[in-house]
Design a protein around this motif. Sequence first.
Motif, short mmCIF file in Angstrom:
data_model
loop_
_atom_site.label_atom_id
_atom_site.label_comp_id
_atom_site.label_asym_id
_atom_site.label_seq_id
_atom_site.Cartn_x
_atom_site.Cartn_y
_atom_site.Cartn_z
N ASN A 79 -9.89 8.86 7.13
CA ASN A 79 -10.56 7.94 6.22
C ASN A 79 -10.05 8.08 4.79
N ALA A 80 -9.78 9.33 4.38
CA ALA A 80 -9.27 9.54 3.03
C ALA A 80 -7.89 8.91 2.85
N VAL A 81 -7.03 9.09 3.85
CA VAL A 81 -5.68 8.52 3.77
C VAL A 81 -5.76 6.99 3.75
N GLU B 250 -7.01 5.61 0.35
CA GLU B 250 -5.98 5.59 -0.69
C GLU B 250 -4.96 4.48 -0.43
N ARG B 251 -4.58 4.29 0.82
CA ARG B 251 -3.63 3.24 1.16
C ARG B 251 -4.20 1.86 0.84
N ASN B 252 -5.47 1.64 1.18
CA ASN B 252 -6.11 0.36 0.90
C ASN B 252 -6.27 0.11 -0.59
N ARG B 253 -6.60 1.16 -1.33
CA ARG B 253 -6.71 1.02 -2.78
C ARG B 253 -5.39 0.61 -3.39
N ALA B 254 -4.31 1.21 -2.93
CA ALA B 254 -2.98 0.87 -3.46
C ALA B 254 -2.61 -0.57 -3.12
N ALA B 255 -2.91 -1.00 -1.89
CA ALA B 255 -2.57 -2.36 -1.49
C ALA B 255 -3.38 -3.38 -2.28
#
Length: 150
Positions: free
Chosen positions: A70-72, A75-80
Amino acid sequence: MASKLRVTRALFRQNARNVILKELVDDVYYQPIVSGRVETTPCVFLQLNSFFYQFTMPNIQSAKKRQRQNAVRRERNRAARSVVRNRIKNLLKTLRAGDVEKVEKELFPNVCSALDRAANRGLWHKNNTSRKKSRLAKLIVKVKAQNNAG
């Protein structure tokens, strides 16, 4: 030592009453929680955006793995999402500068494709992205009409 990305929204919502503000600390540290005279299970205080989130560590291996995943993903979704927002900001800035041709030919198609990708990944609902594209298209037409009239 535990990673700084081990907090999820579900855990935050679940333990919202335990959120506390403290001084900035470089890493995670363990501390037993004392409520009244009874000492409960050890908890973790985690620094994230200068806030500290306190939550109990999972005991089950699959729960620990889910927490890491979930943490990974977070972060990936926030960047996108950030990429899409930046493209929209650049489009609006260029439109304010009056360069409608560049917006129509380059920036708007890029924004539309980024929004479509975000909808396919589940970052935003498809109706949300369609609404954003529609409003941007209307704005471009409006600015273009103003430039032609003026």
